[in-house]
Design an enzyme around this catalytic site. Structure first.
Site, PDB file in Angstrom:
ATOM      1  N   ASP A  13       0.812  -1.228   0.000  1.00 27.44           N
ATOM      2  CA  ASP A  13       0.000   0.000   0.000  1.00 27.44           C
ATOM      3  C   ASP A  13       0.839   1.269   0.000  1.00 27.44           C
ATOM      4  OD1 ASP A  13      -2.205  -1.695   0.142  1.00 27.44           O
ATOM      5  OD2 ASP A  13      -2.157  -1.701   2.331  1.00 27.44           O
ATOM      6  N   HIS A  41      -4.939  -1.725  -5.593  1.00 21.89           N
ATOM      7  CA  HIS A  41      -4.238  -0.519  -6.016  1.00 21.89           C
ATOM      8  C   HIS A  41      -5.271   0.536  -6.389  1.00 21.89           C
ATOM      9  CE1 HIS A  41      -0.896  -3.547  -7.277  1.00 21.89           C
ATOM     10  NE2 HIS A  41      -0.977  -3.412  -5.973  1.00 21.89           N
TER      11      HIS A  41
HETATM   12  P1  GDP Z   1      -0.729   0.311  -3.575  1.00 24.25           P
HETATM   13  O1  GDP Z   1      -1.340  -0.962  -3.106  1.00 24.25           O
HETATM   14  O2  GDP Z   1       0.738   0.391  -3.315  1.00 24.25           O
HETATM   15  O3  GDP Z   1      -1.066   0.654  -4.991  1.00 24.25           O
HETATM   16  O4  GDP Z   1      -1.374   1.460  -2.658  1.00 24.25           O
HETATM   17  P2  GDP Z   1      -2.937   1.605  -2.283  1.00 24.25           P
HETATM   18  O5  GDP Z   1      -3.652   2.081  -3.495  1.00 24.25           O
HETATM   19  O6  GDP Z   1      -3.444   0.396  -1.609  1.00 24.25           O
HETATM   20  O7  GDP Z   1      -2.863   2.722  -1.167  1.00 24.25           O
HETATM   21  C1  GDP Z   1      -2.293   3.974  -1.419  1.00 24.25           C
HETATM   22  C2  GDP Z   1      -3.371   5.050  -1.189  1.00 24.25           C
HETATM   23  O8  GDP Z   1      -2.745   6.314  -1.109  1.00 24.25           O
HETATM   24  C3  GDP Z   1      -4.361   5.147  -2.338  1.00 24.25           C
HETATM   25  O9  GDP Z   1      -5.614   5.481  -1.808  1.00 24.25           O
HETATM   26  C4  GDP Z   1      -3.813   6.295  -3.186  1.00 24.25           C
HETATM   27  O10 GDP Z   1      -4.843   6.997  -3.876  1.00 24.25           O
HETATM   28  C5  GDP Z   1      -3.207   7.175  -2.131  1.00 24.25           C
HETATM   29  N1  GDP Z   1      -2.008   7.930  -2.565  1.00 24.25           N
HETATM   30  C6  GDP Z   1      -1.019   7.546  -3.402  1.00 24.25           C
HETATM   31  N2  GDP Z   1      -0.057   8.483  -3.452  1.00 24.25           N
HETATM   32  C7  GDP Z   1      -0.444   9.488  -2.616  1.00 24.25           C
HETATM   33  C8  GDP Z   1       0.160  10.733  -2.200  1.00 24.25           C
HETATM   34  O11 GDP Z   1       1.261  11.104  -2.607  1.00 24.25           O
HETATM   35  N3  GDP Z   1      -0.559  11.478  -1.301  1.00 24.25           N
HETATM   36  C9  GDP Z   1      -1.772  11.079  -0.805  1.00 24.25           C
HETATM   37  N4  GDP Z   1      -2.382  11.867   0.081  1.00 24.25           N
HETATM   38  N5  GDP Z   1      -2.343   9.938  -1.175  1.00 24.25           N
HETATM   39  C10 GDP Z   1      -1.685   9.134  -2.054  1.00 24.25           C
HETATM   40  P1  IMO Z   2      -0.858  -4.201  -2.227  1.00 29.17           P
HETATM   41  O1  IMO Z   2      -0.434  -4.734  -3.572  1.00 29.17           O
HETATM   42  C1  IMO Z   2      -0.949  -4.625   2.148  1.00 29.17           C
HETATM   43  C2  IMO Z   2      -0.782  -8.711   3.702  1.00 29.17           C
HETATM   44  C3  IMO Z   2      -2.069  -9.115   4.402  1.00 29.17           C
HETATM   45  C4  IMO Z   2      -1.514 -10.103   5.421  1.00 29.17           C
HETATM   46  C5  IMO Z   2      -0.413 -10.808   4.646  1.00 29.17           C
HETATM   47  C6  IMO Z   2      -0.833 -12.134   4.038  1.00 29.17           C
HETATM   48  O2  IMO Z   2      -2.166  -3.517  -2.233  1.00 29.17           O
HETATM   49  O3  IMO Z   2       0.245  -3.396  -1.618  1.00 29.17           O
HETATM   50  P2  IMO Z   2      -2.396 -12.810   1.998  1.00 29.17           P
HETATM   51  O4  IMO Z   2      -3.852 -12.567   1.764  1.00 29.17           O
HETATM   52  O5  IMO Z   2      -1.511 -12.245   0.930  1.00 29.17           O
HETATM   53  O6  IMO Z   2      -2.085 -14.241   2.290  1.00 29.17           O
HETATM   54  O7  IMO Z   2      -2.073 -11.997   3.357  1.00 29.17           O
HETATM   55  O8  IMO Z   2      -0.025  -9.919   3.622  1.00 29.17           O
HETATM   56  N1  IMO Z   2      -0.962  -8.197   2.340  1.00 29.17           N
HETATM   57  C7  IMO Z   2      -0.983  -6.907   2.020  1.00 29.17           C
HETATM   58  N2  IMO Z   2      -0.920  -5.807   2.802  1.00 29.17           N
HETATM   59  N3  IMO Z   2      -1.028  -4.493   0.805  1.00 29.17           N
HETATM   60  C8  IMO Z   2      -1.072  -5.586   0.010  1.00 29.17           C
HETATM   61  O9  IMO Z   2      -1.066  -5.523  -1.343  1.00 29.17           O
HETATM   62  C9  IMO Z   2      -1.082  -6.867   0.610  1.00 29.17           C
HETATM   63  N4  IMO Z   2      -1.143  -8.117   0.142  1.00 29.17           N
HETATM   64  C10 IMO Z   2      -1.062  -8.922   1.196  1.00 29.17           C
HETATM   65  O10 IMO Z   2      -2.693  -8.018   5.012  1.00 29.17           O
HETATM   66  O11 IMO Z   2      -0.913  -9.405   6.480  1.00 29.17           O
HETATM   67 MG    MG Z   3      -2.836  -1.654  -1.807  1.00 23.99          MG
END
Ligand code: GDP
Ligand code: IMO
Ligand code: MG
Length: 433
Positions: A13, A41
């Site tokens: 994340d 994502h």
């Molecule tokens: P990923 O799994 O690595 O793609 O990340 P996620 O999408 O799960 O979580 C990142 C969150 O932060 C999302 O809701 C994005 O829209 C948000 N985000 C990404 N970059 C920025 C940033 O620079 N500032 C803020 N405030 N939010 C961001």
């Molecule tokens: P993105 O791509 C955050 C974490 C789960 C749990 C552990 C194992 O959005 O960054 P699983 O279901 O994979 O067997 O869970 O890994 N986990 C993540 N945490 N972002 C992710 O993906 C994750 N994918 C798995 O929360 O702790």
């Molecule tokens: Mg994510």
């Protein structure tokens, strides 16, 4: 510089989706190399929000997209994702799905859920999407692969063989309901019909793109500390999340990779169980969560929030060989007068170390040693250049660069696509680092 891996540097994340979406606009092919619908994502484009699970972020800019052999695919969930994007006017014609990727079947979901329940306090805190059981069956050589979807007879046969064993487990070990063969075979065939046109030899496709000098992105899911071999085991996911996973997960040699862009938040979050030395105690935990919108994309769970951990980040830089770093969500820290940054761990022996502990028990007991940097306490969302940032914000970024010995080429200042500042040469230049 045609081949760049983009990899999460923490516990997931980090904002990878947004960075990949941005860089995809300067690329030809975008490939996912690991994981499945456990990834989430979130990408903001204008007023629209997109939540991707299996699909590489390049799908939003109409690029060739690959789901590689290292991924696991939940057919129902992938079909939903494709239908959702098509309904919003996107073409999915340029998606290519590896026949070697493994399929998440309903028994994998049931076993993941039942096993987490049974573990109780010892649970991993998985996303309950069947990921661990699917990769386990792959290693056990019992898995069903995407190419099995090509032939209805083979598919049915494989389901029948698998169910004979899985239903025993479900009923006798987990006390769960068995999966019904006819209903599952019919549903699987429906999904198979929808997915067949996308199945391709994706290793060959990527090799050809690289030979033609195309810009190829390899999008890692999750984060480096969730890696099955090098992460904080057992609180990890079940796939290789490090940059090296791109080569095996797609089917290209390591010599083809030119650069590795790590993506890290300016602070730290973790979803699920497991040690977290810099987890914030007190009201700042909730403040960071609210300001950063730190709720899981897949499960809606609250993300645990902590201060930036440079010990973990240096470890990630080592494991994935970062050539550059994108530091996201710097704007979230604008609210704080002081910003603790962890530079070393204190181990139970009293020893302080800047190297990530090699053993679980040391990591479990590690206490963070902080340097406290001054905050800037003003919004930064309107900055157009890195030089527009307040001095304290620039110092924060420079501190990270010095500790990692990796240049920070992108800085996130908001969730929207355009809220990214780049070092000299613009966004595309970060592909060449
Ligand atoms: P990923 O799994 O690595 O793609 O990340 P996620 O999408 O799960 O979580 C990142 C969150 O932060 C999302 O809701 C994005 O829209 C948000 N985000 C990404 N970059 C920025 C940033 O620079 N500032 C803020 N405030 N939010 C961001
Ligand atoms: P993105 O791509 C955050 C974490 C789960 C749990 C552990 C194992 O959005 O960054 P699983 O279901 O994979 O067997 O869970 O890994 N986990 C993540 N945490 N972002 C992710 O993906 C994750 N994918 C798995 O929360 O702790
Ligand atoms: Mg994510």
């Amino acid at each position: 510089m045609p081949a760049t891996v983009i990899v999460g540097a923490q516990w997931g994340d980090e904002g990878k989706g947004k960075i990949v979406d941005l860089l995809a606009q300067h690329s030809d092919v975008v490939c996912r190399y690991n994981g499945g619908p456990n990834a989430g994502h979130t990408i903001l484009v204008g007023d629209e929000t997109y939540k991707l699970r299996h699909l590489p972020a390049g799908i939003l800019s109409g690029k060739d997209c690959v789901i590689g052999a290292g991924c696991v695919v939940d057919p129902g969930s992938l079909c939903e994702e494709l239908d959702g994007l098509e309904a919003r006017g996107f073409s999915t014609e340029r998606l290519h799905l590896s026949g070697n990727a493994h399929v998440v079947m309903p028994w994998h979901l049931a076993i993941d859920q039942a096993s987490e329940r049974r573990l109780g306090k010892l649970r991993i805190g998985t996303t309950r999407r069947g990921i661990g059981p699917t990769y386990a069956d792959k290693s056990y050589r019992l898995g069903i692969r995407v190419q099995d979807l090509l032939d209805p007879k083979i598919l049915r046969q494989k389901i029948e063989v698998a169910l004979a064993e899985k239903n025993l487990w479900l009923e006798r070990v987990y006390g769960a309901d068995p999966v019904e063969l006819e209903e599952l075979a019919a549903r699987s065939e429906e999904h198979a019909q929808r997915l067949r046109p996308y199945i391709a030899d994706t290793s060959l496709l990527v090799d050809r793109a690289l030979r033609d000098g195309k810009q190829v992105l390899f999008e890692g899911a999750h984060g480096t500390l969730l890696d099955i071999d090098h992460g904080t085991y057992p609180f990890v996911t079940s796939s290789p999340t490090v940059a090296g996973g791109a080569t095996t997960g797609i089917g290209i040699g390591p010599t083809r990779i030119d650069s590795v862009l790590g993506v890290a938040k300016a602070y730290l979050t973790r979803v699920g169980e497991g040690p977290f030395p810099t987890e914030i105690e007190g009201p700042d935990q909730e403040r960071v969560r609210e300001l950063g919108g730190e709720y899981g994309t897949v499960t809606g769970r609250e993300r645990r929030c902590g201060w930036l951990d440079l010990v973990g980040l240096r470890y990630a830089a080592r494991l994935s060989g970062f050539t550059a770093l994108a530091l996201t969500k710097l704007d979230v820290l604008s609210a704080f007068a002081e910003l603790p940054v962890c530079v070393r761990y204190r181990l139970p022996s009293g020893e302080e170390t800047a190297d990530f502990p090699a053993h679980q028990s040391d990591f479990h007991a590690a206490e963070p040693v902080y340097e406290v940097l001054p905050g800037w306490e003003e919004p930064i969302g309107e900055a157009e250049e890195l030089s527009d940032l307040p001095d304290a914000a620039r110092r924060y970024v420079a501190f990270v660069e010095e500790h990692l010995e990796v240049p920070v080429t992108l800085v996130g200042t908001g969730a929207e696509r355009e809220r990214v500042l780049s070092s000299s040469g613009g966004v595309a230049a970060s592909l060449a680092h």
